[in-house]
Design a protein around this motif. Sequence first.
Motif, PDB file in Angstrom:
ATOM      1  N   LYS A  32      -5.375  14.881  -4.177  1.00  0.00           N
ATOM      2  CA  LYS A  32      -5.063  13.624  -3.457  1.00  0.00           C
ATOM      3  C   LYS A  32      -6.328  12.951  -5.091  1.00  0.00           C
ATOM      4  O   LYS A  32      -5.939  11.533  -5.146  1.00  0.00           O
ATOM      5  CB  LYS A  32      -6.309  13.464  -2.427  1.00  0.00           C
ATOM      6  CG  LYS A  32      -6.891  11.563  -1.625  1.00  0.00           C
ATOM      7  CD  LYS A  32      -7.381  12.216  -0.561  1.00  0.00           C
ATOM      8  CE  LYS A  32      -7.427  10.670  -0.314  1.00  0.00           C
ATOM      9  NZ  LYS A  32      -8.960  10.737   0.891  1.00  0.00           N
ATOM     10  N   ALA A  36      -4.461  10.116  -6.847  1.00  0.00           N
ATOM     11  CA  ALA A  36      -5.011   8.764  -6.653  1.00  0.00           C
ATOM     12  C   ALA A  36      -5.246   8.189  -8.009  1.00  0.00           C
ATOM     13  O   ALA A  36      -5.214   7.034  -8.396  1.00  0.00           O
ATOM     14  CB  ALA A  36      -6.296   8.544  -6.322  1.00  0.00           C
ATOM     15  N   LYS A  46      -8.391   0.154  -5.461  1.00  0.00           N
ATOM     16  CA  LYS A  46      -8.782   1.238  -4.719  1.00  0.00           C
ATOM     17  C   LYS A  46      -7.937   1.252  -3.643  1.00  0.00           C
ATOM     18  O   LYS A  46      -7.037   2.218  -2.918  1.00  0.00           O
ATOM     19  CB  LYS A  46     -10.060   2.001  -4.684  1.00  0.00           C
ATOM     20  CG  LYS A  46     -10.284   1.512  -6.358  1.00  0.00           C
ATOM     21  CD  LYS A  46     -11.643   1.779  -6.374  1.00  0.00           C
ATOM     22  CE  LYS A  46     -12.221   2.182  -7.804  1.00  0.00           C
ATOM     23  NZ  LYS A  46     -14.074   2.783  -8.088  1.00  0.00           N
ATOM     24  N   VAL A  49      -4.595   1.744  -3.150  1.00  0.00           N
ATOM     25  CA  VAL A  49      -3.860   3.703  -3.834  1.00  0.00           C
ATOM     26  C   VAL A  49      -4.901   4.234  -2.156  1.00  0.00           C
ATOM     27  O   VAL A  49      -3.662   5.219  -2.323  1.00  0.00           O
ATOM     28  CB  VAL A  49      -4.742   3.933  -4.439  1.00  0.00           C
ATOM     29  CG1 VAL A  49      -5.376   5.680  -4.728  1.00  0.00           C
ATOM     30  CG2 VAL A  49      -4.731   3.266  -5.887  1.00  0.00           C
ATOM     31  N   GLU A  50      -5.647   3.862  -1.682  1.00  0.00           N
ATOM     32  CA  GLU A  50      -5.854   4.712  -0.448  1.00  0.00           C
ATOM     33  C   GLU A  50      -4.836   4.778   0.468  1.00  0.00           C
ATOM     34  O   GLU A  50      -5.049   5.683   0.977  1.00  0.00           O
ATOM     35  CB  GLU A  50      -7.364   4.195  -0.350  1.00  0.00           C
ATOM     36  CG  GLU A  50      -8.074   4.814   0.820  1.00  0.00           C
ATOM     37  CD  GLU A  50      -8.012   6.724   1.116  1.00  0.00           C
ATOM     38  OE1 GLU A  50      -8.226   7.602   1.827  1.00  0.00           O
ATOM     39  OE2 GLU A  50      -8.888   6.533  -0.602  1.00  0.00           O
ATOM     40  N   LEU A  53      -1.678   6.784  -0.035  1.00  0.00           N
ATOM     41  CA  LEU A  53      -2.000   7.785  -0.431  1.00  0.00           C
ATOM     42  C   LEU A  53      -2.009   9.011   1.346  1.00  0.00           C
ATOM     43  O   LEU A  53      -1.063   9.828   1.682  1.00  0.00           O
ATOM     44  CB  LEU A  53      -3.278   8.657  -0.906  1.00  0.00           C
ATOM     45  CG  LEU A  53      -3.647   8.372  -2.156  1.00  0.00           C
ATOM     46  CD1 LEU A  53      -4.958   8.458  -2.587  1.00  0.00           C
ATOM     47  CD2 LEU A  53      -2.945   9.291  -2.625  1.00  0.00           C
TER      48      LEU A  53
END
Length: 199
Positions: A32, A36, A46, A49-50, A53
């Motif tokens: 992870k 990331a 962010k 991206v989160e 993911l």
Amino acid sequence: MKVINHTEEVSILSRLKDGDELALQELILLYKKPLALSMLRLLKSKEDVEELLQELFLRVWNNRERIDLNYKIKSFLYKIAENLVYDQLRKIAREKRLAVNYFSYIVEAYSHIEEQLFDKEVRDILFTAIANLPEQRRKVFELCRMQGKSYEEASQLLSISVATVNSHITNANASIKKYFQQHPDFGALIVFAVIFANL
């Protein structure tokens, strides 16, 4: 990132194929953070991206039965990440193009519709963008775009050439468009423009 050997990797993948959720958690712990960091270099967000993911590991879990144990898991994960990032970038580009395309409706609309049709927030954003223009450019913009004056009329009222009026309008449009694009509530403008375009 902890480095695992081929045997450990095959073991994790085999357990994952069999529906072992702990194997998925191991993959998340292993990959992870590096994923990331790689994705953040392109997306700069962010939150995005989160979200991606979560989608990535959900795809891995939903497609676990089709995992090839001979395939390098790192390559597999980075390929999914690459596809998700490019899809997100295309989506951002598409939304930005939509926003820019409808920008002209917002500006051109003002001289043709009643003020109450403008949502207060949209109106405030537009007025702030106009207020930020240099004084002469603002005057030209207000005359031509908000009062419906022709370039010739504006040139006579302000004692400047038609070419200068045209230059001011071009630069004003660019400045206001840039302001809208940078504004966090730009989505509201797009919604308004789409509605207005269909009136």
